[in-house]
Design an enzyme around this catalytic site. Structure first.
Site, short mmCIF file in Angstrom:
data_model
loop_
_atom_site.label_atom_id
_atom_site.label_comp_id
_atom_site.label_asym_id
_atom_site.label_seq_id
_atom_site.Cartn_x
_atom_site.Cartn_y
_atom_site.Cartn_z
N SER A 281 -7.98 -2.34 -9.52
CA SER A 281 -6.85 -2.00 -8.65
C SER A 281 -6.42 -0.56 -8.87
CB SER A 281 -5.67 -2.92 -8.94
OG SER A 281 -5.08 -2.59 -10.18
N ASP A 282 -5.86 0.05 -7.85
CA ASP A 282 -5.17 1.31 -8.07
C ASP A 282 -3.95 1.04 -8.95
OD1 ASP A 282 -4.52 3.98 -7.93
OD2 ASP A 282 -4.77 4.11 -5.76
N GLU A 283 -3.45 2.10 -9.59
CA GLU A 283 -2.37 1.90 -10.55
C GLU A 283 -1.14 1.28 -9.90
OE1 GLU A 283 0.52 4.64 -13.26
OE2 GLU A 283 -1.61 5.12 -13.28
N ALA A 284 -0.74 0.12 -10.42
CA ALA A 284 0.42 -0.64 -9.95
C ALA A 284 0.21 -1.30 -8.59
CB ALA A 284 1.68 0.23 -9.92
N ALA A 285 -1.00 -1.25 -8.05
CA ALA A 285 -1.24 -1.89 -6.75
C ALA A 285 -1.05 -3.39 -6.81
CB ALA A 285 -2.64 -1.54 -6.24
#
Length: 746
Positions: A281-285
């Site tokens: 995942s992208d960061e905090a996605a």
């Protein structure tokens, strides 16, 4: 079939182990079957994962929980591992590294070889530093060998803050260069990969960042035809090149967050394309699904939809509170099957095995790389210099002002503007930390053009809200040559920060106009350091500005590369860079950034007259095209089209030419069909007075169209083939002739 890079589906062992992570194994670490190089990858992965507890798997998929890496598993002799290297233009934030032009500049080279060489050098340095970090037990942030690169999103809007990280607006160009990056980074060893690529951000991602709304909650409403023909192709090229990873993006796609989008991550990525790597995942996605998108209501529910959709690894919000720590809760509540969790962790360990981390180091040639011999090596610094020169796009060169004669010097040179001596500004976002001993700014590189140099930034910073007109006047008056360095830098366009317009920032235009006025007839050269297009129409029209050069973010070799180019000194110094994205006349030519229909966007679907078209760029030389042969002239569905052409250098200098091949269908008035599209390109060196014979292949896939029945089809009718150094029928010409051929689909 790429059996050397794909993890085939493995038979599932549904054994639940009761041993805890601190229990003592009956076997000595290092003696397990998963450590045995004689076994197949499948057998080794199956053995390893079958020995893990659910709690151990959870910490691996949550990327270590509050740590910056996946933790060790001492009872199995498994070391920690950091999954978050950044490698887009060199190794980022992991100690010294050679820096290369930012991705959009690499795209401007229109060179598969250039991108391959840069990614290969980057992979070598990443691996060498990883070897050193591992020996010292340092598994911190950015110190692994799994890269979150390249970025292959389409540059669909000039305002997007992350345009600099992309390979431009064309899916074919982006996919070709992405494949070069993947192969260069990962290496060609039959057993091991040097470092693994991770193509991002998957998918339908390309702004907005923050204007007019946040990417963290944005819902991209995309038509099937645009999804299939614009946003997906470059990612498919990544998969076909053998990437081990993709990163899912922040946005929703038609109401479903990308990291929970089963249609994207399972139906298309895995079932259609055969991908068997891991999705991060992208960061905090992951947490954004609940907190920003309001798609889920609990951590357990969020984890379940993410893993069931196909997201294997979470990049948490600064590793403070990863949602994937709720995996056991989701299993207990019946939202997630433990068998699905075990399947999901397998690609992570498969990748680590292919990196050689479970084999004796003596077996792996990449384990022998040392930072002292490869990081900022002479060969890598030379590659940085030559690539920077190859990335420059010459937009205006009145009366062939450039190149200068060898050794030519002016009396006084005025070097002006906020980008003239701005070290951070020439690197761009996600670049290695500058090493000053290897870094030259425009001021440092170009002061050699004059016996005396007057330097004046003119602005307090790149935003240029405060402008010192008097200082510019003093520096400019009496100069024999005036060089103005303007642009945006990463201060004004970067991740999290879109531009509201395409104007020169603040009072930069005023600085340029004053420089031309105070120059009193001395030639004015405009150098631009930016990613998204800038409105420089005033400089295009004003005769006092003799040269406009688009530099993008050339990194450590900027000043040296400019000096070499001005004097035509060395390989790549005769400019052959081409714009990888259209420069519009005004933003009125573009739909709102939140509109994801491709109609009116990029050269493929827009009929608006641009300031500079896609593929545009001047040379010091002139090239003549002749002897075009397109065959067969009637395409049957199993055929390929072969295009042969001869290109001759008729100019005064040796140089490189970017040969571009476009196809236009007689059906281009249909909504799904581009008015024209790039189907081939090659950057080729041709000495003065000589020529080169080139061949291109147009595949059936390249001319196919996504129809209303959810399939790719090839439309019957006539197809025009255009070959030259630019697009056909463009208003701003490079001076290249265009040859035209034709074939039919019946």
């Amino acid at each position: 079939m790429r059996t050397n890079v794909l993890l085939v589906a493995l038979p599932l062992i549904v054994l639940r182990l009761t041993v805890t992570s601190d229990a003592v194994s009956a076997e000595k670490p290092g003696s397990f079957p998963f450590n045995d190089p004689s076994l197949s990858w499948d057998e080794r992965v199956e053995d390893l994962v079958g020995r893990l507890t659910l709690d151990e798997i959870t910490l691996q998929m949550a990327n270590g929980g509050p740590h910056t890496h996946a933790p060790s598993i001492p009872r199995l002799g498994i070391s920690p591992y950091a999954w978050d290297a950044e490698c887009i233009s060199g190794d980022v934030e992991a100690g010294p590294a050679t820096s290369f032009p930012q991705a959009l500049g690499l795209a401007a080279t229109f060179s598969y070889e250039a991108v391959f060489n840069v990614s290969q050098a980057t992979g070598i340095e990443v691996r060498a530093k990883f070897n050193n970090h591992s020996r010292h037990g340092d598994y911190g942030h950015h110190k692994g060998t799994s890269c979150w690169s390249p970025v292959v999103n389409i540059m669909r809007d000039p305002r997007w803050g992350r345009n600099q990280e992309t390979y431009g607006e064309d899916p074919y160009l982006s996919g070709s260069l992405a494949a070069a990056f993947v192969k260069g980074l990962q290496g060609a060893h039959p057993r091991y990969i040097r470092a693994n690529a991770g193509c991002k951000h998957f998918d339908v991602h390309g702004g907005p960042e923050n204007i007019p709304t946040s990417r963290s909650s944005f819902n991209a409403q995309v038509l099937d035809r645009d999804w299939r023909m614009t946003f997906l192709p470059a990612f498919k090229a990544c998969v076909e090149a053998g990437t081990y990873s993709l990163m899912c993006s922040y946005n929703k796609i038609r109401g479903i967050p990308a990291c929970a989008n089963k249609e994207l991550l399972t139906d298309i990525l895995r079932n259609e394309w055969g991908f068997r790597g891991y999705v991060v995942s992208d960061e905090a996605a992951i947490e954004n699904m609940m907190k920003k998108h309001h798609y889920t209501h609990t951590k357990a529910e969020t984890v379940a939809v993410s893993i069931n959709a196909g997201t294997n690894l979470e990049d948490g919000p600064k590793h403070v509170d990863p949602f994937y720590l709720a995996i056991p809760e989701a299993v207990r509540k019946g939202l997630l099957n433990e068998s699905a969790v075990r399947e999901s962790v397998k690609p992570l360990f498969y990748t680590r095995m292919r990196l050689g981390l479970f084999d004796p180091p003596a077996m792996n040639p990449y384990a022998k790389l040392e930072p002292s011999t490869v990081v900022q090596s002479e060969a890598h610094r030379q590659l940085s210099l030559e690539t920077a020169m190859r990335s420059f796009v010459l937009l205006k060169n009145s009366e062939s002002f450039l190149p200068l004669k060898r050794g030519q010097q002016f009396g006084t040179v005025a070097i002006l503007g906020p980008m003239a001596d701005n070290v951070p500004g020439i690197f761009g976002d996600y670049s290695p930390t500058p090493e000053m001993k290897y870094t030259t700014t425009p001021l440092q590189g170009l002061r050699a053009l004059g016996k005396m140099t007057h330097y004046e930034p003119g602005c307090d910073n790149t935003a240029c809200f405060i402008y010192n007109q008097t200082a510019v006047k003093i520096a400019t008056q009496g100069a024999d040559l005036v060089i103005v360095c303007l642009g945006t830098g990463s201060e004004l366009e970067c991740e999290g920060n879109d531009r509201r317009n395409i104007n020169l920032p603040g009072r930069q235009l005023e600085l340029l106009q004053d420089s031309a006025r105070y120059a009193s007839g001395a030639p004015v050269l405009l150098l631009l350091f930016n990613a998204g297009p800038l409105d420089v129409s005033w400089a295009v029209d004003d005769r006092r500005v003799q040269v406009i050069l688009e530099c993008f973010f050339p990194a450590q070799s900027t000043g040296e590369a400019l000096r070499h180019m001005f004097y035509r000194n060395g390989p790549g110094s005769n400019p052959a860079g081409r714009l990888p994205a259209t420069w519009p006349l005004t933003l009125d030519q573009y739909p709102p950034i939140v509109n994801y229909t491709m109609e009116g966007r990029t050269y493929r679907y827009s009929e608006a007259k641009p300031l500079f078209p896609f593929g545009f760029g001047l040379s010091y030389s002139k090239f003549l095209y002749r002897s075009l042969n397109v065959r067969p002239n009637v395409l049957h569905f199993t055929n390929k089209i072969l295009v042969d052409v001869y290109v001759e250098n008729k100019g005064p200098y040796d140089g490189e030419e970017v040969v571009q091949v476009y196809v236009a269908s007689s059906n281009h008035s249909l909504p799904a069909v581009p008015q024209r599209q790039l189907v081939g390109f090659q950057r080729v060196f041709i000495p003065n007075g000589e020529g080169a014979s080139l061949r291109f292949t147009i595949t059936v896939e390249q001319i196919s169209t996504w129809d209303d029945k959810q399939r790719f089809v090839i439309l019957q009718g006539s197809y025009m083939v255009y070959v030259g150094g630019q697009q056909p029928e463009q208003a701003v010409t490079t001076g290249s002739n265009i040859l035209t051929g034709q074939f039919k689909v019946v």
